[in-house]
Design a protein around this motif. Structure first.
Motif, mmCIF file in Angstrom:
data_model
loop_
_atom_site.group_PDB
_atom_site.id
_atom_site.type_symbol
_atom_site.label_atom_id
_atom_site.label_comp_id
_atom_site.label_asym_id
_atom_site.label_seq_id
_atom_site.Cartn_x
_atom_site.Cartn_y
_atom_site.Cartn_z
ATOM 1 N N LEU A 107 31.326 50.429 44.432
ATOM 2 C CA LEU A 107 32.336 51.066 43.397
ATOM 3 C C LEU A 107 33.752 50.208 43.745
ATOM 4 O O LEU A 107 34.390 49.932 42.854
ATOM 5 N N VAL A 108 34.154 49.938 45.010
ATOM 6 C CA VAL A 108 35.347 49.216 45.392
ATOM 7 C C VAL A 108 35.190 47.873 44.982
ATOM 8 O O VAL A 108 35.996 47.414 44.357
ATOM 9 N N ALA A 109 34.086 47.015 45.051
ATOM 10 C CA ALA A 109 33.861 45.920 44.698
ATOM 11 C C ALA A 109 33.782 45.587 43.153
ATOM 12 O O ALA A 109 34.589 44.737 42.392
ATOM 13 N N SER A 110 33.378 46.572 42.608
ATOM 14 C CA SER A 110 33.328 46.624 40.972
ATOM 15 C C SER A 110 34.726 46.873 40.481
ATOM 16 O O SER A 110 35.250 46.147 39.336
ATOM 17 N N GLY A 111 35.564 47.806 41.153
ATOM 18 C CA GLY A 111 36.692 48.088 40.779
ATOM 19 C C GLY A 111 37.876 46.681 40.921
ATOM 20 O O GLY A 111 38.706 46.479 40.247
ATOM 21 N N THR A 112 37.609 46.404 42.088
ATOM 22 C CA THR A 112 38.294 44.924 42.157
ATOM 23 C C THR A 112 37.932 43.730 41.286
ATOM 24 O O THR A 112 38.909 43.237 40.624
ATOM 25 N N MET A 113 36.681 43.721 40.958
ATOM 26 C CA MET A 113 36.449 42.681 39.872
ATOM 27 C C MET A 113 36.990 43.325 38.547
ATOM 28 O O MET A 113 37.566 42.306 37.775
ATOM 29 N N ALA A 166 34.582 37.388 35.639
ATOM 30 C CA ALA A 166 34.942 38.561 36.478
ATOM 31 C C ALA A 166 34.368 39.987 35.966
ATOM 32 O O ALA A 166 33.783 40.789 36.703
ATOM 33 N N VAL A 167 34.850 40.303 34.725
ATOM 34 C CA VAL A 167 34.207 41.459 34.024
ATOM 35 C C VAL A 167 32.652 41.781 34.080
ATOM 36 O O VAL A 167 32.011 42.644 34.269
ATOM 37 N N LEU A 226 27.666 44.978 38.977
ATOM 38 C CA LEU A 226 27.566 46.000 40.219
ATOM 39 C C LEU A 226 27.628 47.163 39.539
ATOM 40 O O LEU A 226 27.004 48.079 40.235
ATOM 41 N N GLY A 227 28.299 47.378 38.662
ATOM 42 C CA GLY A 227 28.331 48.978 37.830
ATOM 43 C C GLY A 227 26.735 49.309 37.489
ATOM 44 O O GLY A 227 26.524 50.512 37.726
ATOM 45 N N GLN A 228 25.945 48.322 37.101
ATOM 46 C CA GLN A 228 24.779 48.768 36.550
ATOM 47 C C GLN A 228 23.825 49.163 38.001
ATOM 48 O O GLN A 228 23.157 50.166 37.740
ATOM 49 N N SER A 237 33.327 55.747 36.070
ATOM 50 C CA SER A 237 34.368 54.935 35.577
ATOM 51 C C SER A 237 35.452 55.390 36.027
ATOM 52 O O SER A 237 36.545 54.769 36.511
ATOM 53 N N TRP A 238 35.807 56.868 36.607
ATOM 54 C CA TRP A 238 37.147 57.280 36.966
ATOM 55 C C TRP A 238 37.161 56.505 38.373
ATOM 56 O O TRP A 238 38.436 56.186 38.929
ATOM 57 N N PHE A 239 36.207 56.460 39.403
ATOM 58 C CA PHE A 239 36.344 55.793 40.640
ATOM 59 C C PHE A 239 36.667 54.374 40.655
ATOM 60 O O PHE A 239 37.248 53.745 41.279
ATOM 61 N N VAL A 240 35.886 53.922 39.442
ATOM 62 C CA VAL A 240 36.376 52.169 39.442
ATOM 63 C C VAL A 240 37.622 52.055 39.002
ATOM 64 O O VAL A 240 38.270 51.036 39.544
#
Length: 306
Positions: free
Chosen positions: A72-78, A164-165, A171-173, A185-188
């Motif tokens: 989740l952290v990596a996905s949010g960063t990307m 990046a997206v 990652l999200g998958q 979605s909220w945490f990302v």
């Protein structure tokens, strides 16, 4: 899984969603604030709007593992990197070029899915990918020549932002197999906001003191392209196939280019029109030839998370 019967025709929310996300680049162009500030407040305001609906998911928090949080952290960063690059690209290139290049998301997701999951695809899909990239080379080549290098910089920023997206989607998958999409979605958005806040702080970019007009644009970015765009696509996924929703990536460049012509007086030259048409042709071929809902197709549908 069988699709539920929608309460209204699918075409109506799909049209609303495509129109809404097409406004994203217009709002970015209208704003005088740094793109990192626009992106940060867009996500923060969206999080606040989503918060009342998060409470029913509290029991799901027990399912989170350490690996889930890392992803989740990596996905949010990307996602944050995507916003910095793509929104930043609009300062250097046209809305048409930037959004057409952004529409390459499904292709980068397919490449990533092959590398990570060994997911295979058909020769027709690969051909579509090749056609789309030819169109992008036409766009970038003409932009670099006509813009004295500034358009080329913007086009490349959009290209790297699209990569990046795609990583964010992949990652999200992995996480979405265990976590509800709304909670994901909220945490990302939260982790992306934290990244952007840290970026702004370290870069010395003021986070307050913006005029009311800018706060109005931040609110519009949160409500129009995010809530009535991407989150609406989340809802639509309950009633329609991933391929149908993923085709919205083709609608955004068309809608955004039309809005840019009307609201920003932006035009396209002949080579840009040809390049954009070739990209659209390649993407249509790519998205239509896959017969089943694959990992990459699910991730492409994850554009509703972006």
């Amino acid at each position: 899984m069988n699709q539920q019967k929608p309460p209204i025709p699918v075409a109506i929310p799909l049209f609303i969603g495509i129109t809404a996300i097409s406004f994203s680049s217009i709002f970015v162009k209208w704003s005088d604030s740094p793109v990192s500030i626009q992106a940060m407040y867009r996500l923060m305001i969206t999080m606040l709007l989503m918060l009342p609906f998060c409470f029913k998911y509290i029991p799901e928090l027990r399912k989170f593992t350490g690996a889930d949080i890392v992803k989740l952290v990596a996905s949010g960063t990307m996602l944050a990197v995507h916003f910095l690059l793509w929104m930043g690209s609009l300062q250097w290139t046209s809305v048409a070029n930037s959004t057409i290049i952004l529409a390459l998301q499904p292709l980068f997701v397919m490449i990533g899915a092959y590398i990570l999951f060994k997911e295979k695809t058909s020769l027709s899909a690969i051909a579509g990918m090749g056609i789309a990239f030819i169109g992008v080379f036409l766009l970038i080549g003409k932009g670099g020549l006509s813009g004295g290098g500034t358009h080329l910089k913007g086009d490349l920023m959009s290209l790297f932002g699209t990569m990046a997206v795609a990583v964010h989607m992949l990652l999200g998958q992995m996480v979405l197999k265990r976590i509800p999409p709304f909670l994901y979605s909220w945490f990302v958005f939260a982790f992306a906001s934290i990244f952007l806040a840290a970026y702004n702080g370290l870069s010395g970019i003021p986070m307050t003191g913006y005029p009311p007009r800018e706060w109005g644009i931040f609110l519009l970015l949160a409500i129009v392209p995010t809530v009535f765009g991407h989150l609406l696509f989340n809802w639509l996924m309950r009633y329609s196939s991933a391929s149908t929703v993923s085709m919205s990536v083709l609608g955004e460049p068309v809608g955004a280019s039309l809005l840019a012509f009307i609201l920003l007086n932006e035009t396209m030259n002949g080579l840009q029109v040809a390049g954009g048409a070739i990209v659209m042709l390649g993407l249509i071929l790519f998205l239509y030839v896959r017969p089943s809902r694959t990992t990459s197709e699910e991730a492409v549908a994850g554009l509703s998370e972006v």
